[in-house]
Scaffold this active site. Structure first.
Site, PDB file in Angstrom:
ATOM      1  N   ASP A 132       0.847  -1.187   0.000  1.00  0.00           N
ATOM      2  CA  ASP A 132       0.000   0.000   0.000  1.00  0.00           C
ATOM      3  C   ASP A 132       0.888   1.245   0.000  1.00  0.00           C
ATOM      4  OD1 ASP A 132      -2.398   1.293  -0.091  1.00  0.00           O
ATOM      5  OD2 ASP A 132      -2.782   1.189   2.057  1.00  0.00           O
ATOM      6  N   TYR A 134       1.327   5.619  -0.635  1.00  0.00           N
ATOM      7  CA  TYR A 134       0.844   6.802   0.104  1.00  0.00           C
ATOM      8  C   TYR A 134       1.025   8.006  -0.815  1.00  0.00           C
ATOM      9  CZ  TYR A 134       0.469   9.383   4.639  1.00  0.00           C
ATOM     10  OH  TYR A 134       0.081  10.157   5.718  1.00  0.00           O
ATOM     11  N   HIS A 139      -4.071  13.777   0.726  1.00  0.00           N
ATOM     12  CA  HIS A 139      -4.376  12.953   1.899  1.00  0.00           C
ATOM     13  C   HIS A 139      -3.231  13.008   2.905  1.00  0.00           C
ATOM     14  CE1 HIS A 139      -5.650   9.492   4.323  1.00  0.00           C
ATOM     15  NE2 HIS A 139      -4.455   8.957   4.130  1.00  0.00           N
ATOM     16  N   ARG A 148       0.570  17.168  12.926  1.00  0.00           N
ATOM     17  CA  ARG A 148       1.673  18.146  12.928  1.00  0.00           C
ATOM     18  C   ARG A 148       1.234  19.373  12.130  1.00  0.00           C
ATOM     19  NH1 ARG A 148       3.458  13.225  11.255  1.00  0.00           N
ATOM     20  NH2 ARG A 148       3.165  13.939   9.113  1.00  0.00           N
ATOM     21  N   GLU A 204     -11.049   4.109   3.015  1.00  0.00           N
ATOM     22  CA  GLU A 204     -10.032   4.867   2.280  1.00  0.00           C
ATOM     23  C   GLU A 204     -10.199   4.564   0.800  1.00  0.00           C
ATOM     24  OE1 GLU A 204      -6.033   4.354   3.768  1.00  0.00           O
ATOM     25  OE2 GLU A 204      -6.384   5.787   5.393  1.00  0.00           O
ATOM     26  N   GLU A 206      -8.978   4.243  -2.775  1.00  0.00           N
ATOM     27  CA  GLU A 206      -7.686   4.032  -3.428  1.00  0.00           C
ATOM     28  C   GLU A 206      -7.863   3.415  -4.819  1.00  0.00           C
ATOM     29  OE1 GLU A 206      -4.561   2.277  -1.156  1.00  0.00           O
ATOM     30  OE2 GLU A 206      -5.301   3.051   0.762  1.00  0.00           O
ATOM     31  N   ASP A 238      -9.328   0.565   1.514  1.00  0.00           N
ATOM     32  CA  ASP A 238      -8.408   0.197   2.600  1.00  0.00           C
ATOM     33  C   ASP A 238      -9.074   0.523   3.938  1.00  0.00           C
ATOM     34  OD1 ASP A 238      -6.110  -0.392   4.049  1.00  0.00           O
ATOM     35  OD2 ASP A 238      -5.201   1.578   3.686  1.00  0.00           O
ATOM     36  N   ARG A 242      -9.331   3.698  12.925  1.00  0.00           N
ATOM     37  CA  ARG A 242      -8.476   4.842  13.266  1.00  0.00           C
ATOM     38  C   ARG A 242      -8.002   4.833  14.711  1.00  0.00           C
ATOM     39  NH1 ARG A 242      -6.894   6.068   8.346  1.00  0.00           N
ATOM     40  NH2 ARG A 242      -8.618   6.654   6.973  1.00  0.00           N
ATOM     41  N   GLN A 245      -5.339   2.230  15.005  1.00  0.00           N
ATOM     42  CA  GLN A 245      -4.173   2.740  14.279  1.00  0.00           C
ATOM     43  C   GLN A 245      -3.371   3.744  15.106  1.00  0.00           C
ATOM     44  OE1 GLN A 245      -5.327   4.394  10.481  1.00  0.00           O
ATOM     45  NE2 GLN A 245      -3.246   4.945   9.894  1.00  0.00           N
ATOM     46  N   TYR A 249       0.527   2.313  15.745  1.00  0.00           N
ATOM     47  CA  TYR A 249       1.305   2.446  14.505  1.00  0.00           C
ATOM     48  C   TYR A 249       2.751   2.887  14.697  1.00  0.00           C
ATOM     49  CZ  TYR A 249       1.652   7.505  13.659  1.00  0.00           C
ATOM     50  OH  TYR A 249       1.999   8.820  13.699  1.00  0.00           O
ATOM     51  N   LYS A 258      -5.525  -2.151   9.846  1.00  0.00           N
ATOM     52  CA  LYS A 258      -5.812  -2.263   8.412  1.00  0.00           C
ATOM     53  C   LYS A 258      -6.003  -3.714   7.970  1.00  0.00           C
ATOM     54  CE  LYS A 258      -4.320   2.095   7.226  1.00  0.00           C
ATOM     55  NZ  LYS A 258      -4.958   3.039   6.305  1.00  0.00           N
ATOM     56  N   THR A 262      -9.503  -5.754   3.326  1.00  0.00           N
ATOM     57  CA  THR A 262      -9.305  -4.789   2.250  1.00  0.00           C
ATOM     58  C   THR A 262     -10.203  -5.253   1.115  1.00  0.00           C
ATOM     59  OG1 THR A 262      -7.001  -4.460   2.918  1.00  0.00           O
ATOM     60  CG2 THR A 262      -7.601  -3.760   0.685  1.00  0.00           C
ATOM     61  N   THR A 365      -4.708   6.705  -0.167  1.00  0.00           N
ATOM     62  CA  THR A 365      -5.962   7.439  -0.283  1.00  0.00           C
ATOM     63  C   THR A 365      -5.805   8.619  -1.237  1.00  0.00           C
ATOM     64  OG1 THR A 365      -6.371   6.838   2.000  1.00  0.00           O
ATOM     65  CG2 THR A 365      -7.781   8.537   1.061  1.00  0.00           C
ATOM     66  N   GLU A 379     -10.552  12.600   7.217  1.00  0.00           N
ATOM     67  CA  GLU A 379     -10.309  13.933   6.663  1.00  0.00           C
ATOM     68  C   GLU A 379     -11.588  14.764   6.633  1.00  0.00           C
ATOM     69  OE1 GLU A 379      -8.253  11.476   3.459  1.00  0.00           O
ATOM     70  OE2 GLU A 379      -7.570  13.508   2.993  1.00  0.00           O
TER      71      GLU A 379
END
Lengths: 432, 432
Positions: A132, A134, A139, A148, A204, A206, A238, A242, A245, A249, A258, A262, A365, A379
């Site tokens: 997978d 990114y 996203h 952040r 997600e 994808e 996907d 959350r 995760q 993670y 995850k 899928t 995503t 999101e």
């Protein structure tokens, strides 16, 4: 570019079909009434049975070899034959399924066509490894902002097509229910985790990419050859827990959040069908670095991007009761990929990693810059802070039991027949 | 505990053999002169040919079923039969290979025994999914210290058996050369990455675990049943490109820094052979949390840990020229695992993730607290800052071209025959 005829098909439902007109011809694996796995081609509301057509003597040469390679009920061996066999099969199928085909109106032809709604679709291939990526930069920025705010993108993002290994054993075709997973989560403000059903279940959006011909261990695929190693495309959801995760993670990436499921759309849309929808790579924004040489190829820059409209719909149980249609949550596009599929393949193999026919890539995503283009509820609702109101009068922060998520795709271009991918659906079942 | 006889074997080299005495009987897949893949049992310096023994009529009932399940040259179907078939096969093999076996001294028996050195070993199973855990707490602390001196362990470590999906396609048996990978790295003090051969190539000493019987999608394996799902054990070298890893691993974990090759020892050491070397879980240090209930089982606490001595040796080209023996870099033990294998299985499947027969787990690097117990050069040399001096007069910060790494394992217990795993070797080739 392959010459795409505006030709019509003798299969009436194909003409003007949103997903599967004559110009698409996606490949898949199906069964009828629990019988053996067979390969077929989607054409309108029908499936053209490739094994039956082979036995009827309709294929010769490379096209015949292509269909023979599917005899075991999976497309791996066919993928491994590479582009030329796939193109030969496509050209023969165009002949057989066009309006002026000799098959038209023959009694024995009926046996070659099945009603798609009567067939069960399966995974098209044995998936050896699933990666997978990114590459949806919007996203990555949206998710990064939640953690952040001042520095949403990590320093490697614009140099490295970031990806990670996913779980292959739990990839399932559209229509497979999604059991809400249980796991460890850290409640806000607590120091110790608790165990229970996921409370922040998400989708997600994808693009899925099937690897065609593989490479030998230790032999990277140069960027200029990478397009030859694409077997086809699908839609991929996907599913993501959350809350699990967030707790699990660090430092090695997502795992149980995850790996419970899928979902993919079962039809393999070929690179040939997508030819008219290729686009030049958008110019990188000023200040962005150029890709390192192993990721740079003029042909890929000129036509390695894709223009595929991607859509997510939500159908809740209340909507079903109120006879409301599924409600659109996302309308995005593959043009928001920061890296092309060829760049993903060249990067993945640059260390000598062996790719094999039937490997699956997820794009990551694919969100656009606007709220209605966001490819996940994380999101859209800003991590659950801004719930959305539905036409049914309900609200959603994350997915609830009974919710069904439907992914769709559409390729449009002036002067060409539109094609689609078929659906990728999954409905949430309560935790056990 | 299985009654382990001190019995000797009529295969002379088995008696007192460091790895493969009668008490071990590990299973593997081999070929001779490029011929078909066959299943066999290591006994001293010989391989007992299971397919030949089957054709000679030496197996009945469950033992026969076990060997028949290996007829395709891989152990997946055998793994899926679970513990009872494996135990039946072991008991029959003990009868056949003991000193007082009816096979002893018969002319036709010779055909069942092959010289191991003349055989080529292969992967014992088709690996569907590979998961690498991180349960070596000393390693996690050592690596964490390099990045976060004040807080080496992340808050989830003592609650979550941390793991991530690894690349299955590049797992190879002992003896496969290791091509130094190329990739992106960020030179110290620079803002932009460069591309080239890995300059910080490392080994990681791990225990490998083969999954036996799998579980259905959505049906977690309870901790109390988890031991039943172990198919066997091997050694695993998780070759690592530290400079590539440092630049790529955020935010989704290691990818190309690990996926160029993973080496395993080819013999599957069964849970039954390891029975005498099971140990109670060491008490958690004061202040450590108790495992959440889904990870807690009294039987697992009482006997779920393993006492296996693990060793890493380095053989450089200069050592070979100087007729020096391989030099030990690491002497560690599986007792440094913070989580048991049963806890790893229960955790991996608690979200409903499907495990399949022939899946492979890595334990993560198993370092002890002392410098000579560190399971990677990253730890031994503190990221290259403290080079080690070798008996050959060379120094090493990381691995150089021509270096060969050899992993070994030894299980010892008073009153029991010692057993080992055989070697896991790999030699570094220069980058292409």
């Amino acid at each position: 570019m392959t010459q795409l005829s505006p030709a019509r098909s003798w299969v009436a439902s194909a003409n003007g079909h949103a997903d599967f007109p004559l110009q698409n011809l996606p490949l898949g694996i199906f069964s009828v009434d629990g019988g053996a796995l067979r390969s077929g081609v989607a054409i309108g509301e029908r499936i053209f049975d490739l094994q039956a057509a082979l036995h009827a003597g309709l294929f010769d040469g490379a096209a015949r070899q292509a269909v023979e390679a599917m005899a075991d009920g999976q497309l791996n061996e066919f993928f491994d034959l590479g582009r030329s066999a796939r193109v030969a099969l496509r050209e023969r199928l165009l002949e057989l399924l066009r309006e002026d085909s000799p098959l038209r109106g023959k009694v024995e032809t009926a046996k070659l066509l099945l009603v798609a709604a009567d067939c069960q679709m399966h995974l098209p291939a044995r998936i050896n490894d699933y990666t997978d990526f990114y590459v949806g930069i919007e996203h990555a920025q949206n998710v990064g902002k939640l953690f952040r705010p001042d520095n949403p993108l990590l320093p490697n993002y614009k140099y490295v097509p970031i990806g990670y290994h996913g779980r292959a054993s739990t990839i399932r075709p559209s229509g497979t229910d999604v059991r809400r997973p249980k796991g460890q989560t850290l409640p806000a403000g607590q120091a110790e985790p608790t165990f229970g059903p996921c409370a922040r279940l998400d989708y997600e959006l994808e693009l899925g990419i099937w690897i065609g011909k593989g490479n030998a261990l230790g032999e990277p695929i140069p960027i200029g050859d990478a397009a030859e190693h694409i077997g086809g495309f699908c839609l991929l959801n996907d599913w993501s827990a959350r809350d699990i995760q967030a707790w699990e993670y660090q430092p090695l990436g997502p795992f149980l959040s995850k790996s419970f499921l899928t979902s993919i759309s079962p039809w393999v849309v070929t690179a040939e069908a997508l030819e008219p929808f290729r686009r030049p790579q958008p110019a990188r924004p000023e200040g962005d670095p150029q890709p390192l040489p192993y990721l740079l190829d003029t042909r890929d820059q000129a036509g390695g991007a894709l223009d595929i409209e991607l859509e997510v719909l939500l159908l809740t149980e209340a909507m079903v009761e109120q006879n409301l249609p599924a409600q659109r949550l996302t309308l995005s596009n593959t043009q928001y990929m920061y890296w092309t599929v060829a760049q993903m393949i060249a990067h993945h193999s640059v260390n000598g990693c062996q790719l094999q026919a039937g490997d699956l890539f997820g794009s990551g995503t694919l969100s656009g810059p606007e709220n209605h283009q966001f490819g996940s509820l994380l999101e859209i609702t800003e991590g659950g802070k801004k719930p959305i109101e539905l036409a049914s009068g309900e609200v959603r922060r994350f997915l609830e039991d009974g919710d069904e998520i439907i992914l769709r795709a559409r390729c449009r271009r002036e002067g060409f027949a539109s094609i689609g991918f078929g659906e990728c659906r999954g409905k949430i079942l309560p935790a056990r």
